[in-house]
Enzyme design. Structure first.
Site, PDB file in Angstrom:
ATOM      1  N   MET A 195      10.490  -6.840   4.028  1.00  0.00           N
ATOM      2  CA  MET A 195      10.584  -7.372   5.419  1.00  0.00           C
ATOM      3  C   MET A 195      12.032  -8.061   5.505  1.00  0.00           C
ATOM      4  O   MET A 195      11.992  -8.982   6.333  1.00  0.00           O
ATOM      5  CB  MET A 195       9.628  -8.230   5.373  1.00  0.00           C
ATOM      6  CG  MET A 195       8.231  -7.691   5.463  1.00  0.00           C
ATOM      7  SD  MET A 195       7.973  -6.244   6.332  1.00  0.00           S
ATOM      8  CE  MET A 195       7.560  -6.965   7.791  1.00  0.00           C
ATOM      9  N   SER A 248       0.841  -1.157  -0.110  1.00  0.00           N
ATOM     10  CA  SER A 248       0.069   0.001  -0.150  1.00  0.00           C
ATOM     11  C   SER A 248       0.825   1.193  -0.087  1.00  0.00           C
ATOM     12  O   SER A 248       0.368   2.250  -0.441  1.00  0.00           O
ATOM     13  CB  SER A 248      -0.958  -0.013   1.270  1.00  0.00           C
ATOM     14  OG  SER A 248      -0.381   0.067   2.322  1.00  0.00           O
ATOM     15  N   ASN A 249       2.000   1.179   0.634  1.00  0.00           N
ATOM     16  CA  ASN A 249       2.894   2.373   0.535  1.00  0.00           C
ATOM     17  C   ASN A 249       3.675   2.439  -0.776  1.00  0.00           C
ATOM     18  O   ASN A 249       3.624   3.704  -1.227  1.00  0.00           O
ATOM     19  CB  ASN A 249       4.334   2.228   1.565  1.00  0.00           C
ATOM     20  CG  ASN A 249       3.538   2.729   2.904  1.00  0.00           C
ATOM     21  OD1 ASN A 249       3.472   3.847   3.081  1.00  0.00           O
ATOM     22  ND2 ASN A 249       3.533   1.765   3.780  1.00  0.00           N
ATOM     23  N   ILE A 254      16.372  -7.462   6.402  1.00  0.00           N
ATOM     24  CA  ILE A 254      17.319  -6.600   6.748  1.00  0.00           C
ATOM     25  C   ILE A 254      18.453  -6.804   5.614  1.00  0.00           C
ATOM     26  O   ILE A 254      18.939  -7.717   5.481  1.00  0.00           O
ATOM     27  CB  ILE A 254      17.885  -7.014   8.035  1.00  0.00           C
ATOM     28  CG1 ILE A 254      16.986  -6.676   9.251  1.00  0.00           C
ATOM     29  CG2 ILE A 254      19.264  -5.945   8.509  1.00  0.00           C
ATOM     30  CD1 ILE A 254      17.225  -7.100  10.519  1.00  0.00           C
ATOM     31  N   LEU A 255      18.645  -5.443   4.952  1.00  0.00           N
ATOM     32  CA  LEU A 255      19.780  -5.378   3.981  1.00  0.00           C
ATOM     33  C   LEU A 255      21.176  -5.760   4.624  1.00  0.00           C
ATOM     34  O   LEU A 255      21.399  -5.058   5.669  1.00  0.00           O
ATOM     35  CB  LEU A 255      19.594  -4.062   3.425  1.00  0.00           C
ATOM     36  CG  LEU A 255      18.566  -3.933   2.105  1.00  0.00           C
ATOM     37  CD1 LEU A 255      18.662  -2.396   1.736  1.00  0.00           C
ATOM     38  CD2 LEU A 255      18.612  -4.817   1.234  1.00  0.00           C
ATOM     39  N   HIS A 295       9.055   3.254   8.569  1.00  0.00           N
ATOM     40  CA  HIS A 295       8.779   2.322   9.778  1.00  0.00           C
ATOM     41  C   HIS A 295       7.403   2.773  10.453  1.00  0.00           C
ATOM     42  O   HIS A 295       7.303   3.970  10.675  1.00  0.00           O
ATOM     43  CB  HIS A 295      10.012   2.452  10.710  1.00  0.00           C
ATOM     44  CG  HIS A 295       9.930   1.559  11.867  1.00  0.00           C
ATOM     45  ND1 HIS A 295      10.005   0.301  11.757  1.00  0.00           N
ATOM     46  CD2 HIS A 295       9.732   1.816  13.166  1.00  0.00           C
ATOM     47  CE1 HIS A 295       9.941  -0.143  13.105  1.00  0.00           C
ATOM     48  NE2 HIS A 295       9.580   0.716  13.981  1.00  0.00           N
ATOM     49  N   ASP A 330      20.962   2.909   7.283  1.00  0.00           N
ATOM     50  CA  ASP A 330      22.445   2.761   7.794  1.00  0.00           C
ATOM     51  C   ASP A 330      22.354   1.166   8.182  1.00  0.00           C
ATOM     52  O   ASP A 330      21.468   0.553   7.767  1.00  0.00           O
ATOM     53  CB  ASP A 330      22.813   3.578   8.511  1.00  0.00           C
ATOM     54  CG  ASP A 330      22.100   3.333  10.258  1.00  0.00           C
ATOM     55  OD1 ASP A 330      21.450   2.345  10.243  1.00  0.00           O
ATOM     56  OD2 ASP A 330      22.384   4.239  11.074  1.00  0.00           O
ATOM     57  N   ASP A 338      16.492  -0.060  11.597  1.00  0.00           N
ATOM     58  CA  ASP A 338      15.788   1.054  11.715  1.00  0.00           C
ATOM     59  C   ASP A 338      16.463   2.312  12.414  1.00  0.00           C
ATOM     60  O   ASP A 338      15.837   2.989  13.417  1.00  0.00           O
ATOM     61  CB  ASP A 338      14.393   0.792  12.561  1.00  0.00           C
ATOM     62  CG  ASP A 338      13.701  -0.296  11.806  1.00  0.00           C
ATOM     63  OD1 ASP A 338      13.437  -0.285  10.519  1.00  0.00           O
ATOM     64  OD2 ASP A 338      13.106  -1.108  12.593  1.00  0.00           O
TER      65      ASP A 338
HETATM   66  C1  GRF Z   1       4.188  -0.681   6.798  1.00  0.00           C
HETATM   67  O1  GRF Z   1       3.423  -0.665   7.956  1.00  0.00           O
HETATM   68  C2  GRF Z   1       5.679  -0.098   6.868  1.00  0.00           C
HETATM   69  O2  GRF Z   1       5.818   0.704   7.787  1.00  0.00           O
HETATM   70  C3  GRF Z   1       6.102  -1.414   7.367  1.00  0.00           C
HETATM   71  O3  GRF Z   1       5.572  -2.624   6.675  1.00  0.00           O
HETATM   72  C4  GRF Z   1       4.145  -2.070   6.396  1.00  0.00           C
HETATM   73  C5  GRF Z   1       4.214  -2.304   4.903  1.00  0.00           C
HETATM   74  O4  GRF Z   1       2.965  -2.033   4.409  1.00  0.00           O
HETATM   75  N1  GRF Z   1       7.452  -1.461   7.019  1.00  0.00           N
HETATM   76  P1  GRF Z   1       2.586  -1.928   3.000  1.00  0.00           P
HETATM   77  O5  GRF Z   1       3.035  -3.345   2.379  1.00  0.00           O
HETATM   78  O6  GRF Z   1       3.123  -1.069   2.353  1.00  0.00           O
HETATM   79  O7  GRF Z   1       0.935  -2.001   2.701  1.00  0.00           O
END
Ligand code: GRF
Length: 216
Positions: A92, A15-16, A94-95, A111, A143, A147
């Site tokens: 999801m 969604s982001n 960690i790089l 975050h 970095d 987070d």
């Molecule tokens: C968001 O809450 C973001 O902050 C976190 O994972 C979620 C991802 O949501 N890192 P979406 O996939 O963007 O809907």
């Protein structure tokens, strides 16, 4: 101002990612989205990308024998895209430090908490468990820590009496959809200057005439 190339890394719902491509469509961000990269072949963000005409790059974590092999493949895709900015939007994993070093200053993460509070997974659950009255979201440069990079944009969200993880997460998510495009816009307008831990936001082109630094 030349249009920046941005790429998004997302593992799931996206969604982001959607909020970012919508903001580009509305011309609120001077950028083009050159790719969605995902580690998860089942991610819903793939459908969103296809619908928006954004090229999809699947680097399936499960298809690699080691994390190192996966990261090498990921790094190759990132290099090929040669984006100005790579956005971790619900990515999801960690790089590894190799990628973080190579793309230093060009990696951004969102975050769902007010960092440095509640880093890592289940930030909204952590916030509720702690009993804070205010939570929120943070967009920051990446970095090598968890987070922990310099903060670009933060916004508060109240925790309501009756909140559960789901309701608080939804309220924070709505704020994320505003903050992430805002941080990307500032980056794409060359308005972010990192000084140690602080990210200074330079005035925009419509700033007062007294400030000539960014006046065209
Ligand atoms: C968001 O809450 C973001 O902050 C976190 O994972 C979620 C991802 O949501 N890192 P979406 O996939 O963007 O809907």
């Amino acid at each position: 101002m030349p249009v920046k190339r941005i790429a998004v890394l997302a593992s799931g719902r996206g969604s982001n990612f959607q909020a970012v491509i919508d903001a580009i469509d509305r011309r609120e961000i001077p950028a083009s989205c050159c790719g969605l990269i995902t580690d998860n072949p089942g991610a819903y963000s793939i459908e969103r990308a296809e619908k928006a005409g954004v090229p999809v790059y699947i680097v399936d974590y499960a298809a690699y024998p080691t994390k190192e092999a996966y990261e090498q493949a990921l790094c190759r895709v990132m290099e090929e895209l040669s984006a100005d900015l790579y956005i971790l939007a619900g990515y999801m994993r960690i790089l590894g430090s190799g990628i973080v070093k190579q793309f230093h200053g060009r990696l951004m993460n969102i975050h769902p908490a007010l960092l440095p509070g509640f880093p890592g997974l289940h930030a909204q659950r952590q916030a509720l468990g702690y009993g804070v009255k205010v939570s929120g979201c943070t967009v920051h440069f990446v970095d090598e820590g968890m987070d922990s990079g310099p903060v670009i944009v933060q916004a508060c969200v109240p925790v309501e009496e009756e909140d559960e993880e789901e309701t608080l997460s939804a309220r924070i998510l709505a704020m994320e959809h505003r903050c992430l495009p805002e941080a990307i816009r500032l980056f794409c307008e060359d308005r972010l200057m990192v000084e140690g831990r602080r990210v200074r936001i330079l005035p925009g082109r419509t700033a007062s005439p007294g400030n000539t630094r960014h006046t065209p």
